[in-house]
Design a protein around this motif. Structure first.
Motif, PDB file in Angstrom:
ATOM      1  N   LEU A 113     -68.090 -31.369   7.127  1.00  0.00           N
ATOM      2  CA  LEU A 113     -68.392 -32.117   8.345  1.00  0.00           C
ATOM      3  C   LEU A 113     -67.105 -32.644   8.951  1.00  0.00           C
ATOM      4  O   LEU A 113     -66.316 -33.309   8.262  1.00  0.00           O
ATOM      5  CB  LEU A 113     -69.351 -33.268   8.036  1.00  0.00           C
ATOM      6  N   LYS A 114     -66.908 -32.350  10.202  1.00  0.00           N
ATOM      7  CA  LYS A 114     -65.704 -32.782  10.922  1.00  0.00           C
ATOM      8  C   LYS A 114     -66.152 -33.402  12.228  1.00  0.00           C
ATOM      9  O   LYS A 114     -66.443 -32.694  13.185  1.00  0.00           O
ATOM     10  CB  LYS A 114     -64.764 -31.599  11.143  1.00  0.00           C
ATOM     11  N   TYR A 115     -66.210 -34.708  12.249  1.00  0.00           N
ATOM     12  CA  TYR A 115     -66.737 -35.424  13.406  1.00  0.00           C
ATOM     13  C   TYR A 115     -65.685 -35.783  14.445  1.00  0.00           C
ATOM     14  O   TYR A 115     -66.031 -36.207  15.542  1.00  0.00           O
ATOM     15  CB  TYR A 115     -67.416 -36.716  12.944  1.00  0.00           C
ATOM     16  N   ASN A 116     -64.421 -35.642  14.121  1.00  0.00           N
ATOM     17  CA  ASN A 116     -63.356 -36.116  14.997  1.00  0.00           C
ATOM     18  C   ASN A 116     -62.690 -34.968  15.741  1.00  0.00           C
ATOM     19  O   ASN A 116     -62.259 -34.001  15.126  1.00  0.00           O
ATOM     20  CB  ASN A 116     -62.291 -36.845  14.168  1.00  0.00           C
ATOM     21  N   TYR A 117     -62.600 -35.106  17.048  1.00  0.00           N
ATOM     22  CA  TYR A 117     -61.859 -34.154  17.871  1.00  0.00           C
ATOM     23  C   TYR A 117     -60.492 -34.747  18.174  1.00  0.00           C
ATOM     24  O   TYR A 117     -60.366 -35.948  18.441  1.00  0.00           O
ATOM     25  CB  TYR A 117     -62.565 -33.900  19.203  1.00  0.00           C
ATOM     26  N   VAL A 118     -59.488 -33.886  18.162  1.00  0.00           N
ATOM     27  CA  VAL A 118     -58.129 -34.278  18.513  1.00  0.00           C
ATOM     28  C   VAL A 118     -57.630 -33.310  19.577  1.00  0.00           C
ATOM     29  O   VAL A 118     -57.834 -32.096  19.464  1.00  0.00           O
ATOM     30  CB  VAL A 118     -57.191 -34.254  17.280  1.00  0.00           C
ATOM     31  N   ARG A 119     -56.976 -33.864  20.608  1.00  0.00           N
ATOM     32  CA  ARG A 119     -56.395 -33.048  21.682  1.00  0.00           C
ATOM     33  C   ARG A 119     -54.878 -33.193  21.637  1.00  0.00           C
ATOM     34  O   ARG A 119     -54.363 -34.310  21.593  1.00  0.00           O
ATOM     35  CB  ARG A 119     -56.903 -33.510  23.040  1.00  0.00           C
ATOM     36  N   ILE A 120     -54.193 -32.054  21.635  1.00  0.00           N
ATOM     37  CA  ILE A 120     -52.735 -32.054  21.750  1.00  0.00           C
ATOM     38  C   ILE A 120     -52.388 -31.714  23.188  1.00  0.00           C
ATOM     39  O   ILE A 120     -52.761 -30.651  23.691  1.00  0.00           O
ATOM     40  CB  ILE A 120     -52.087 -31.033  20.798  1.00  0.00           C
ATOM     41  N   THR A 121     -51.683 -32.634  23.831  1.00  0.00           N
ATOM     42  CA  THR A 121     -51.198 -32.411  25.187  1.00  0.00           C
ATOM     43  C   THR A 121     -49.725 -32.035  25.084  1.00  0.00           C
ATOM     44  O   THR A 121     -48.906 -32.837  24.620  1.00  0.00           O
ATOM     45  CB  THR A 121     -51.372 -33.676  26.043  1.00  0.00           C
ATOM     46  N   PRO A 122     -49.376 -30.806  25.469  1.00  0.00           N
ATOM     47  CA  PRO A 122     -47.995 -30.351  25.306  1.00  0.00           C
ATOM     48  C   PRO A 122     -47.008 -31.088  26.213  1.00  0.00           C
ATOM     49  O   PRO A 122     -47.303 -31.354  27.379  1.00  0.00           O
ATOM     50  CB  PRO A 122     -48.061 -28.875  25.702  1.00  0.00           C
ATOM     51  N   ASP A 123     -45.854 -31.408  25.636  1.00  0.00           N
ATOM     52  CA  ASP A 123     -44.694 -31.834  26.420  1.00  0.00           C
ATOM     53  C   ASP A 123     -43.848 -30.613  26.742  1.00  0.00           C
ATOM     54  O   ASP A 123     -43.231 -30.533  27.797  1.00  0.00           O
ATOM     55  CB  ASP A 123     -43.859 -32.855  25.644  1.00  0.00           C
TER      56      ASP A 123
END
Length: 144
Positions: A113-123
């Motif tokens: 179970l993976k409830y957490n979303y993470v977004r990487i915004t590129p520099d």
């Protein structure tokens, strides 16, 4: 083989096109001078990278230092490529963000179970294409 013919640099757009071809990348975090690397499956959402994770070291480290590297590569018998993204990672918190992420084509590869979303915004993004081949003669007469 001439190095200039063996290696070429990818444009930003080519980097994102390559990222869109794959589903598995490596997330690099840094906290207190200690580097960690984690394999994660991901998807692109526009020009950002989204992955899911359970509570644990990745999420903790990202909350301490959001600066990350993300690397993806692939190869065949004749060529290879590598793309590195430098950016900032942010856990998606609002219900609107999570709902939108739920609609992305992103499912865990392993039955956890993976409830957490993470977004990487590129520099920044950088990438290289490599044409594979035999190693040149290291001891013969060299061109100057």
């Amino acid at each position: 083989m001439d190095n200039t013919a063996a290696i070429s640099y990818l444009s930003d757009r080519e980097c994102f096109d390559r990222l869109a071809e794959q589903e598995l990348g490596r997330l690099v975090t840094s906290v207190g001078g200690v580097l960690d690397i984690f394999p994660v499956n991901y998807t692109l959402d526009g020009d950002t990278i989204v992955f899911r994770t359970a509570e644990g070291s990745k999420l903790t480290e990202l909350s301490i230092n959001d600066e990350v590297l993300f690397e993806v590569d692939d190869y065949t018998a004749t060529d290879a490529w590598s793309v590195v993204v430098r950016g900032r990672a942010q856990r998606l918190e609002s219900s609107d963000e999570v709902r939108a992420a739920d609609d992305l084509p992103l499912k865990p590869w392993i039955p956890t179970l993976k409830y957490n979303y993470v977004r990487i915004t590129p520099d920044s993004v950088s990438g290289r294409d490599f044409r594979r081949g035999d190693e040149p003669d290291r001891y013969g007469i060299q061109q100057y």
